[in-house]
Write a protein that holds these residues in place. Structure first.
Motif, short mmCIF file in Angstrom:
data_model
loop_
_atom_site.label_atom_id
_atom_site.label_comp_id
_atom_site.label_asym_id
_atom_site.label_seq_id
_atom_site.Cartn_x
_atom_site.Cartn_y
_atom_site.Cartn_z
N UNK A 1 7.12 8.50 -1.81
CA UNK A 1 6.14 9.08 -2.72
C UNK A 1 6.73 9.25 -4.12
N UNK A 2 8.00 9.66 -4.17
CA UNK A 2 8.66 9.82 -5.46
C UNK A 2 8.79 8.49 -6.18
N UNK A 3 9.12 7.43 -5.43
CA UNK A 3 9.27 6.10 -6.03
C UNK A 3 7.92 5.57 -6.49
N UNK A 4 6.92 5.67 -5.64
CA UNK A 4 5.60 5.11 -5.95
C UNK A 4 4.99 5.78 -7.17
N UNK A 5 5.27 7.07 -7.36
CA UNK A 5 4.70 7.81 -8.49
C UNK A 5 5.18 7.27 -9.84
N UNK A 6 6.23 6.47 -9.85
CA UNK A 6 6.75 5.93 -11.11
C UNK A 6 5.93 4.76 -11.63
N UNK B 1 10.33 -3.08 6.92
CA UNK B 1 9.26 -3.84 6.27
C UNK B 1 7.89 -3.31 6.66
N UNK B 2 7.74 -2.90 7.92
CA UNK B 2 6.47 -2.32 8.35
C UNK B 2 6.22 -1.00 7.61
N UNK B 3 7.27 -0.22 7.41
CA UNK B 3 7.15 1.04 6.66
C UNK B 3 6.65 0.76 5.25
N UNK B 4 7.27 -0.21 4.57
CA UNK B 4 6.86 -0.55 3.20
C UNK B 4 5.40 -0.98 3.17
N UNK B 5 5.01 -1.79 4.14
CA UNK B 5 3.61 -2.23 4.21
C UNK B 5 2.67 -1.05 4.39
N UNK B 6 3.05 -0.12 5.25
CA UNK B 6 2.19 1.04 5.54
C UNK B 6 1.98 1.90 4.30
N UNK B 7 3.06 2.23 3.59
CA UNK B 7 2.94 3.19 2.48
C UNK B 7 2.34 2.54 1.23
#
Length: 275
Positions: free
Chosen positions: A29-34, A61-67
């Motif tokens: 969430x911290x990364x995506x907010x940038x 990779x599944x985690x990255x796809x999910x978020x």
């Protein structure tokens, strides 16, 4: 999905344990907010999941796809394109020897061959103790310091077979290893987290950062019309008469002119003789 190699259905990637997933989701969430577009966060998120297990797993990779709301195919396409993402378990220290044209002719090929023999591994293989993964790498834009060896993407300039062997021996022994510029080497997992955009919290790490030095900035300075002083690099441990100490920022830098890095090439003149 079918595993083509076995002709059998491939099971879905297992999920992270609940506590690990919760921690990674908070970091994600911290990364995506940038980013204004969440999918732009894919590269740092791949580094984030790499910091968890030392390579990018199917679970990662599944985690990255999910978020990010992507398909696993989209994530896999990126993870397999960039060589900084490991697709299988590797060592604590990723040792890359530049074997592109300039480093190769200056001795990079000889360094790579010596390290393969010294470590008992081939390209993209890991030592039995899990400490070092050796690979040849493409140009990393430090040609004026050729031949260059990198450890977890940190530079070691002007290498020779002997200095490179001493470097990997120190890594395997757990000794503190400082690159030519920057903070002491940390593990590949720790490096991956830093590349994900999280601060290096080790004491003095930020202050230890630095640029490549005058040689890599010549083009910029000439473009600005600046006059450049002559650059003389003296053997380590010596200093020009009345001058500053030798310009060797890491104890693992080779102490001689780069022309001496190639055992099959006669050493060129010293910096003093060439003036």
């Amino acid at each position: 999905m079918t595993d083509v190699s076995l002709g059998m259905p491939r099971l879905p990637a297992p999920d992270y344990p609940a506590d690990v997933r919760a921690r990674l989701e908070a970091d994600a969430r911290e990364v995506i907010a940038r980013y204004p577009d969440s999918r732009s966060a894919l590269l740092p998120l791949l580094h984030l999941v790499q910091s968890e297990e030392g390579h990018v797993t199917r679970t990662g990779m599944q985690f990255c796809a999910d978020v990010l709301g992507l398909t696993t195919a989209e994530v896999t396409a990126v993870a397999t394109f960039y060589t900084m993402y490991r697709r299988k378990p590797s060592g604590d220290y990723q040792v890359g020897v530049c074997t592109n044209t300039l480093c190769a002719v200056m001795g990079g090929d000889a360094i790579f061959d010596e390290l393969k023999q010294h470590l008992g591994v081939g390209n993209d293989e890991t030592t039995d103790d899990g400490k070092v993964t050796l690979e040849h790498i493409e140009c990393n834009a430090a040609c004026d310091f050729a031949p260059v060896v990198m450890v977890n993407w940190e530079f070691f300039d002007n290498q020779t077979p002997e200095s490179a062997k001493r470097l990997v021996d120190d890594l395997r022994a757990g000794r503190t290893v400082e690159p030519t510029r920057g903070a002491p080497i940390c593990t590949f997992k720790e490096t991956a987290r830093i590349l994900a955009g999280f601060p290096d919290e080790r004491e003095g790490a930020v202050e230890a950062g630095g640029a490549a030095g005058p040689a890599s900035l010549i083009g910029l300075r000439l473009a600005k019309g600046e006059a450049l002083p002559a650059r003389v690099v003296h053997p380590r441990g010596e200093a020009p008469q009345g001058g500053s100490p030798a310009e060797h920022l890491s104890s693992h830098d080779a102490p001689q002119q780069t022309s001496a890095s190639d055992p099959d090439h006669p050493a060129g003149p010293t910096a003093e003789e060439g003036e």
